[in-house]
Design a protein around this motif. Structure first.
Motif, PDB file in Angstrom:
ATOM      1  N   SER A  31      -2.688 -24.366 -86.893  1.00 20.44           N
ATOM      2  CA  SER A  31      -2.095 -24.176 -85.566  1.00 20.44           C
ATOM      3  C   SER A  31      -1.262 -25.378 -85.124  1.00 20.44           C
ATOM      4  N   ARG A  32      -1.791 -26.561 -85.400  1.00 23.85           N
ATOM      5  CA  ARG A  32      -1.139 -27.757 -84.862  1.00 23.85           C
ATOM      6  C   ARG A  32      -1.418 -28.951 -85.761  1.00 23.85           C
ATOM      7  N   VAL A  33      -0.396 -29.777 -85.990  1.00 19.34           N
ATOM      8  CA  VAL A  33      -0.537 -31.026 -86.751  1.00 19.34           C
ATOM      9  C   VAL A  33       0.078 -32.135 -85.910  1.00 19.34           C
ATOM     10  N   TYR A  34      -0.570 -33.286 -85.851  1.00 22.86           N
ATOM     11  CA  TYR A  34      -0.079 -34.333 -84.964  1.00 22.86           C
ATOM     12  C   TYR A  34      -0.471 -35.715 -85.478  1.00 22.86           C
ATOM     13  N   LEU A  35       0.227 -36.705 -84.950  1.00 20.61           N
ATOM     14  CA  LEU A  35      -0.060 -38.102 -85.291  1.00 20.61           C
ATOM     15  C   LEU A  35      -0.309 -38.869 -84.002  1.00 20.61           C
ATOM     16  N   PHE A  36      -1.425 -39.550 -83.950  1.00 19.13           N
ATOM     17  CA  PHE A  36      -1.754 -40.432 -82.826  1.00 19.13           C
ATOM     18  C   PHE A  36      -1.681 -41.874 -83.293  1.00 19.13           C
ATOM     19  N   ARG A  37      -1.018 -42.695 -82.495  1.00 19.64           N
ATOM     20  CA  ARG A  37      -0.967 -44.130 -82.804  1.00 19.64           C
ATOM     21  C   ARG A  37      -1.862 -44.891 -81.831  1.00 19.64           C
ATOM     22  N   TYR A  38      -2.592 -45.842 -82.385  1.00 18.08           N
ATOM     23  CA  TYR A  38      -3.511 -46.650 -81.577  1.00 18.08           C
ATOM     24  C   TYR A  38      -2.853 -47.965 -81.190  1.00 18.08           C
ATOM     25  N   ASP A  39      -2.943 -48.314 -79.902  1.00 16.54           N
ATOM     26  CA  ASP A  39      -2.436 -49.588 -79.400  1.00 16.54           C
ATOM     27  C   ASP A  39      -3.610 -50.545 -79.243  1.00 16.54           C
ATOM     28  N   PRO A  40      -3.748 -51.526 -80.141  1.00 13.74           N
ATOM     29  CA  PRO A  40      -4.912 -52.428 -80.083  1.00 13.74           C
ATOM     30  C   PRO A  40      -4.901 -53.343 -78.855  1.00 13.74           C
ATOM     31  N   LEU A  41      -3.732 -53.576 -78.264  1.00 10.34           N
ATOM     32  CA  LEU A  41      -3.664 -54.435 -77.075  1.00 10.34           C
ATOM     33  C   LEU A  41      -4.157 -53.682 -75.842  1.00 10.34           C
ATOM     34  N   GLY A  42      -3.586 -52.493 -75.634  1.00 14.31           N
ATOM     35  CA  GLY A  42      -4.010 -51.700 -74.487  1.00 14.31           C
ATOM     36  C   GLY A  42      -5.245 -50.876 -74.753  1.00 14.31           C
ATOM     37  N   LYS A  43      -5.644 -50.798 -76.054  1.00  8.58           N
ATOM     38  CA  LYS A  43      -6.785 -49.991 -76.481  1.00  8.58           C
ATOM     39  C   LYS A  43      -6.631 -48.542 -76.024  1.00  8.58           C
ATOM     40  N   THR A  44      -5.442 -48.007 -76.311  1.00  6.72           N
ATOM     41  CA  THR A  44      -5.133 -46.629 -75.938  1.00  6.72           C
ATOM     42  C   THR A  44      -4.514 -45.896 -77.119  1.00  6.72           C
ATOM     43  N   TYR A  45      -4.501 -44.559 -77.014  1.00  9.69           N
ATOM     44  CA  TYR A  45      -3.885 -43.704 -78.027  1.00  9.69           C
ATOM     45  C   TYR A  45      -2.680 -42.988 -77.426  1.00  9.69           C
ATOM     46  N   ASP A  46      -1.642 -42.812 -78.278  1.00 11.74           N
ATOM     47  CA  ASP A  46      -0.466 -42.037 -77.893  1.00 11.74           C
ATOM     48  C   ASP A  46      -0.178 -40.991 -78.954  1.00 11.74           C
ATOM     49  N   ASN A  47       0.023 -39.750 -78.510  1.00  9.45           N
ATOM     50  CA  ASN A  47       0.429 -38.669 -79.420  1.00  9.45           C
ATOM     51  C   ASN A  47       1.947 -38.789 -79.636  1.00  9.45           C
ATOM     52  N   THR A  48       2.340 -39.428 -80.715  1.00 10.51           N
ATOM     53  CA  THR A  48       3.754 -39.754 -80.930  1.00 10.51           C
ATOM     54  C   THR A  48       4.536 -38.656 -81.654  1.00 10.51           C
ATOM     55  N   HIS A  49       3.861 -37.843 -82.484  1.00 12.10           N
ATOM     56  CA  HIS A  49       4.541 -36.800 -83.250  1.00 12.10           C
ATOM     57  C   HIS A  49       3.649 -35.566 -83.320  1.00 12.10           C
ATOM     58  N   GLU A  50       4.296 -34.390 -83.278  1.00 10.54           N
ATOM     59  CA  GLU A  50       3.515 -33.151 -83.284  1.00 10.54           C
ATOM     60  C   GLU A  50       4.337 -32.003 -83.867  1.00 10.54           C
ATOM     61  N   TRP A  51       3.655 -31.155 -84.622  1.00  9.86           N
ATOM     62  CA  TRP A  51       4.219 -29.872 -85.094  1.00  9.86           C
ATOM     63  C   TRP A  51       3.272 -28.772 -84.664  1.00  9.86           C
ATOM     64  N   THR A  52       3.824 -27.679 -84.140  1.00  7.05           N
ATOM     65  CA  THR A  52       2.988 -26.562 -83.725  1.00  7.05           C
ATOM     66  C   THR A  52       3.464 -25.268 -84.368  1.00  7.05           C
ATOM     67  N   ASN A  53       2.524 -24.405 -84.691  1.00  5.91           N
ATOM     68  CA  ASN A  53       2.833 -23.101 -85.251  1.00  5.91           C
ATOM     69  C   ASN A  53       3.315 -22.164 -84.138  1.00  5.91           C
ATOM     70  N   VAL A  54       3.816 -21.012 -84.535  1.00  8.48           N
ATOM     71  CA  VAL A  54       4.307 -20.025 -83.575  1.00  8.48           C
ATOM     72  C   VAL A  54       3.183 -19.634 -82.612  1.00  8.48           C
ATOM     73  N   SER A  55       3.509 -19.532 -81.333  1.00  8.04           N
ATOM     74  CA  SER A  55       2.614 -19.109 -80.250  1.00  8.04           C
ATOM     75  C   SER A  55       1.586 -20.164 -79.845  1.00  8.04           C
ATOM     76  N   ILE A  56       1.597 -21.325 -80.512  1.00  4.32           N
ATOM     77  CA  ILE A  56       0.650 -22.392 -80.180  1.00  4.32           C
ATOM     78  C   ILE A  56       1.297 -23.332 -79.161  1.00  4.32           C
ATOM     79  N   VAL A  57       0.563 -23.636 -78.109  1.00  3.27           N
ATOM     80  CA  VAL A  57       1.097 -24.479 -77.032  1.00  3.27           C
ATOM     81  C   VAL A  57       1.103 -25.948 -77.463  1.00  3.27           C
ATOM     82  N   PRO A  58       2.255 -26.633 -77.410  1.00  8.89           N
ATOM     83  CA  PRO A  58       2.311 -28.065 -77.749  1.00  8.89           C
ATOM     84  C   PRO A  58       1.487 -28.892 -76.747  1.00  8.89           C
ATOM     85  N   GLN A  59       0.969 -30.012 -77.212  1.00  8.02           N
ATOM     86  CA  GLN A  59       0.150 -30.875 -76.353  1.00  8.02           C
ATOM     87  C   GLN A  59       0.688 -32.300 -76.269  1.00  8.02           C
TER      88      GLN A  59
END
Length: 286
Positions: free
Chosen positions: A67-95
């Motif tokens: 349904s969905r493939v994505y890449l999250f990058r971790y920021d060690p300074l802010g200690k947060t995650y960002d969804n930087t890249h995403e692929w979604t299949n037909v009818s699947i809602v992007p996030q």
């Protein structure tokens, strides 16, 4: 044909389920090899790291039909995650637009698992041991989850995730092994990109400092130069080139000694034996 005076149809059958299963396995293996081949090709040919990431996620998602493939990058300074890249299949809602600046502490179990280089693999998210992560995934209509960590230069970089939103998907070992192989190629490509970017930045800083030195030294009235241990010029400013060496440019002295310029001046003034004797003097004083 006839049997006991009656017409009958005689037929034979062969169980081909084993052959069909073998053919399916062969097709699956070919699909896996195609994924690795394409990602490797993207890694070699791509000059844009973001396009490479998008293409890689797309080929994995389409081939595995998730349904969905994505890449999250971790920021060690802010200690947060960002969804930087995403692929979604037909009818699947992007996030991707909803999953940025996520504090690592908001999903502590997940963060601990991937940062310690462990694969997260559940065909039913209800089996996740942490309620926080279960609720987080349910909000995205996820039924099955697979995530593999990314390490770049031996440092934790983030993770690649695979969602199944339509049914409870079983993740066979072959799928996990394939995705781990693909993630290693992606990690190596990111590492190469980071190294190349750092090299270009260093070159720009070096060039900037050199240009500053060049500008300052060429505006000096005093002669300024540098030589190596073989007495060859490494640097010469405008004043020494114009007032002593009679060099054509500030680049001409590089790699040459004073003798080179002294001989050239004498050849141009052969009638004056005392013309331009600095070569030997400078050589001895060096």
């Amino acid at each position: 044909d006839t049997y006991s005076g009656k017409k009958v149809l005689i037929a034979t059958g062969t169980d081909i389920s084993v052959r069909i299963k073998a053919e399916d396995e062969l097709q699956k293996r070919m699909n896996y090899e195609q994924i690795i081949s394409k990602i490797s090709s993207y890694a070699i040919k791509s000059t844009n790291i973001n396009k490479f990431k998008n293409k890689s996620l797309s080929v994995i998602g389409k081939t595995l039909n998730v349904s969905r493939v994505y890449l999250f990058r971790y920021d060690p300074l802010g200690k947060t995650y960002d969804n930087t890249h995403e692929w979604t299949n037909v009818s699947i809602v992007p996030q991707i637009n909803n999953l940025n600046c996520i504090p690592a502490e908001s999903t502590p179990w997940w963060h601990k698992k991937v940062k310690s280089n462990q694969v997260i693999c559940y065909s039913d998210i209800e089996d996740l041991p942490s309620k926080i992560e279960r609720d987080f995934l349910k909000a995205q209509d996820i039924k099955s989850i697979l995530a593999v960590p990314l390490f770049v230069s031996e440092n934790y970089f983030g993770f690649i995730g695979f969602d199944e939103c339509l049914y409870k998907r079983n993740w066979p070992k072959e799928d996990v092994d394939l995705i781990l192989s693909a993630s290693r190629i992606i990690s190596a490509t990111i590492e190469l990109h980071i190294s190349q970017t750092a090299l270009k930045e260093n070159e720009m800083r070096t060039n900037s400092l050199y240009n500053l030195l060049r500008t300052v030294s060429d505006n000096l009235t005093d002669m300024l130069w540098a030589k190596d241990m073989d007495k060859k010029y490494l640097f010469a400013n405008k004043a020494i080139c114009e007032n002593l060496l009679n060099a054509k440019s500030t680049d001409e002295p590089i790699g040459e000694t004073d003798i080179y310029f002294a001989k050239r001046e004498r050849e141009n003034h052969q009638g004056d034996p005392d013309w331009h004797t600095f070569g030997e003097i400078c050589r001895d004083s060096d």
